[in-house]
Design a protein around this motif. Sequence first.
Motif, PDB file in Angstrom:
ATOM      1  N   LEU A 455      26.962  35.828  39.321  1.00 28.01           N
ATOM      2  CA  LEU A 455      28.019  35.991  40.310  1.00 28.01           C
ATOM      3  C   LEU A 455      28.538  37.422  40.230  1.00 28.01           C
ATOM      4  CD1 LEU A 455      30.163  32.747  39.739  1.00 28.01           C
ATOM      5  CD2 LEU A 455      28.657  33.187  41.690  1.00 28.01           C
ATOM      6  N   GLY A 456      29.041  37.918  41.331  1.00 31.55           N
ATOM      7  CA  GLY A 456      29.706  39.204  41.322  1.00 31.55           C
ATOM      8  C   GLY A 456      31.145  39.058  40.864  1.00 31.55           C
ATOM      9  N   ARG A 457      31.738  40.159  40.441  1.00 28.04           N
ATOM     10  CA  ARG A 457      33.089  40.097  39.903  1.00 28.04           C
ATOM     11  C   ARG A 457      34.086  39.567  40.934  1.00 28.04           C
ATOM     12  NH1 ARG A 457      35.360  42.010  35.516  1.00 28.04           N
ATOM     13  NH2 ARG A 457      33.464  43.207  34.983  1.00 28.04           N
ATOM     14  N   GLU A 458      33.962  40.025  42.155  1.00 27.11           N
ATOM     15  CA  GLU A 458      34.913  39.594  43.193  1.00 27.11           C
ATOM     16  C   GLU A 458      34.812  38.096  43.439  1.00 27.11           C
ATOM     17  OE1 GLU A 458      35.895  40.541  47.881  1.00 27.11           O
ATOM     18  OE2 GLU A 458      34.846  42.060  46.661  1.00 27.11           O
ATOM     19  N   GLU A 459      33.582  37.603  43.522  1.00 28.54           N
ATOM     20  CA  GLU A 459      33.390  36.162  43.752  1.00 28.54           C
ATOM     21  C   GLU A 459      33.876  35.361  42.551  1.00 28.54           C
ATOM     22  OE1 GLU A 459      29.903  32.982  45.108  1.00 28.54           O
ATOM     23  OE2 GLU A 459      29.364  35.031  44.524  1.00 28.54           O
ATOM     24  N   LEU A 460      33.599  35.866  41.340  1.00 27.68           N
ATOM     25  CA  LEU A 460      34.052  35.165  40.138  1.00 27.68           C
ATOM     26  C   LEU A 460      35.573  35.099  40.083  1.00 27.68           C
ATOM     27  CD1 LEU A 460      33.340  33.842  37.425  1.00 27.68           C
ATOM     28  CD2 LEU A 460      33.383  36.127  36.394  1.00 27.68           C
ATOM     29  N   GLU A 461      36.230  36.185  40.389  1.00 27.19           N
ATOM     30  CA  GLU A 461      37.695  36.198  40.388  1.00 27.19           C
ATOM     31  C   GLU A 461      38.258  35.228  41.405  1.00 27.19           C
ATOM     32  OE1 GLU A 461      38.773  40.241  40.958  1.00 27.19           O
ATOM     33  OE2 GLU A 461      38.410  40.822  38.859  1.00 27.19           O
ATOM     34  N   GLU A 462      37.577  35.106  42.559  1.00 30.57           N
ATOM     35  CA  GLU A 462      38.008  34.146  43.575  1.00 30.57           C
ATOM     36  C   GLU A 462      37.895  32.721  43.051  1.00 30.57           C
ATOM     37  OE1 GLU A 462      39.435  32.525  47.081  1.00 30.57           O
ATOM     38  OE2 GLU A 462      39.485  34.615  46.380  1.00 30.57           O
ATOM     39  N   LEU A 463      36.763  32.429  42.398  1.00 32.87           N
ATOM     40  CA  LEU A 463      36.554  31.093  41.846  1.00 32.87           C
ATOM     41  C   LEU A 463      37.565  30.766  40.741  1.00 32.87           C
ATOM     42  CD1 LEU A 463      32.653  31.009  41.655  1.00 32.87           C
ATOM     43  CD2 LEU A 463      34.098  29.615  43.144  1.00 32.87           C
ATOM     44  N   LEU A 464      38.023  31.787  40.036  1.00 31.51           N
ATOM     45  CA  LEU A 464      38.919  31.563  38.906  1.00 31.51           C
ATOM     46  C   LEU A 464      40.394  31.606  39.284  1.00 31.51           C
ATOM     47  CD1 LEU A 464      37.137  33.545  36.044  1.00 31.51           C
ATOM     48  CD2 LEU A 464      36.962  31.131  36.650  1.00 31.51           C
ATOM     49  N   LYS A 465      40.695  31.692  40.588  1.00 29.23           N
ATOM     50  CA  LYS A 465      42.084  31.606  41.018  1.00 29.23           C
ATOM     51  C   LYS A 465      42.644  30.223  40.651  1.00 29.23           C
ATOM     52  CE  LYS A 465      42.220  34.862  44.898  1.00 29.23           C
ATOM     53  NZ  LYS A 465      42.415  34.980  46.359  1.00 29.23           N
ATOM     54  N   PRO A 466      43.940  30.151  40.298  1.00 27.79           N
ATOM     55  CA  PRO A 466      44.516  28.875  39.872  1.00 27.79           C
ATOM     56  C   PRO A 466      44.276  27.725  40.858  1.00 27.79           C
ATOM     57  CG  PRO A 466      46.053  30.647  39.425  1.00 27.79           C
ATOM     58  CD  PRO A 466      44.905  31.261  40.185  1.00 27.79           C
ATOM     59  N   GLU A 467      44.459  27.993  42.157  1.00 29.00           N
ATOM     60  CA  GLU A 467      44.297  26.904  43.124  1.00 29.00           C
ATOM     61  C   GLU A 467      42.860  26.436  43.238  1.00 29.00           C
ATOM     62  OE1 GLU A 467      44.672  30.764  45.593  1.00 29.00           O
ATOM     63  OE2 GLU A 467      45.431  29.930  43.706  1.00 29.00           O
TER      64      GLU A 467
END
Length: 485
Positions: A455-467
């Motif tokens: 995964l790319g960093r941006e996509e990973l950060e999106e997946l790891l959002k609390p919601e």
Amino acid sequence: MTRPAPDEPHTPTRTEHDLLGEREVPTDAYWGIHTLRAVENFPITGRVIGQDPHLVRALVDVKQAATLANLELGVLDAERADAIVAACREIADGALHEQFVVDVVQGGAGTSTNMNANEVVANRALELLGHARGDYAHCHPNTHVNASQSTNDVYPTAVNIATRRWIMALCAELERLRDAFAAKAAEFRDVVKMGRTQLQDAVPMTLGQEFATYSVMLTEDLERLRESADLLLEVNLGATAVGTGLNAPVGYADLAVRHLAQITGYDLVSSPDLVEATQDVGQFVHLSGVLKRVAVKLSKVCNDLRLLSSGPRAGLGEIKLPPVQAGSSIMPGKVNPVIPEVVNQVAFQIVGNDVSISMAAEAGQLQLNAFEPVIAQRLSEGARNLTHAVAVLTDRCVTGITTDPALLRARVENSIGLATALNPRIGYEAATRIATEAALTGASVADLVLAAGLLGREELEELLKPENLTAQKIQTSPTTQETSR
């Protein structure tokens, strides 16, 4: 509460008699000879009925209702009836509770409790009529105060009412605790943490979701408790000895229950079968089971609070309970989870109480259960202790719980359980490889996913959002969820 000592020297006494003979009773006592014998016969728990204000009030509520019915039906004259009613109202308002001196656990199916009430009411009524205590020709404990009644309908009816009052007090405290957990759920809504199954890291959730669970649980238990308390609204007043209504005038049962409903403010109804109602204690067995359910679930919550707060550095340490006292006589700085611990212990008592109540219910024979005193004592003690424990849990623990969101978030990011949250995006096989490598190397799942180019960093950060981690987008509010369990 001190027990009477009628045989002390120089104590002024009056002579009373019963079927066993004569005894000297202290002149200033409102109780009489039957109560004296009961005090001597049942030095069991050290707790007397006067220490249960709900039971004392329920007893005199029943006496007042019976007297009003007897007045309408011509069983009692207005002068005596007015005095008895006035005495009952004084006691209901808190007077003379110290005169109810019989132990709560007693033989005789509650006869001693009923007679203690009869004697106190009669002697106070005598004073109101201008006569001396013990001058029973003018107002007799049995003939007048107990007219149209038997212990076998008075005592169960009073226990029903007293127990319902205890349960309503417990419900009020459970509502406060539920609201406290709901407030914490809102406060911790965005605090991401690892959920656990079998004490192992499972998948991410929020601390708010964890606390909302406790609020929902309490909502369910409140519903069950109120349903069980409603079973106590059916009473056997008017049944007299075995349910046939012997020695009560026609129409007395319905009239007495109607008066009792007005006095208590409860929607009381007369049992459709008074013979069955006089011997059946099923409502208490059911209520005890529900009370045990509440206690067991609260104990589980307190186990969670103790576990989540364990540490503060070598344990989970996900939440901090408010410090309320020093925790050790030898270890400086140690603070223990004493409030959850005391709730646990009350729960253990209630589980034991349920066994006692079950055995007492089973031991009833033929037309009467002689063991209602221990049923009443176990139920009232359990409800009283749990009411106090819940209040303490709310005020001295739950409302003061805090957390460290950054610490919990870091643990999520470092947990191999995070691989499960990425499973739908990178696939089970890849997630398994990442989780295994994370366990072996100590590297974070996120770093390994990035290093593997999954995964790319941006996509990973999106997946790891609390919601996204906790699926909060599809959750309903804990205050609006419908429950049916």
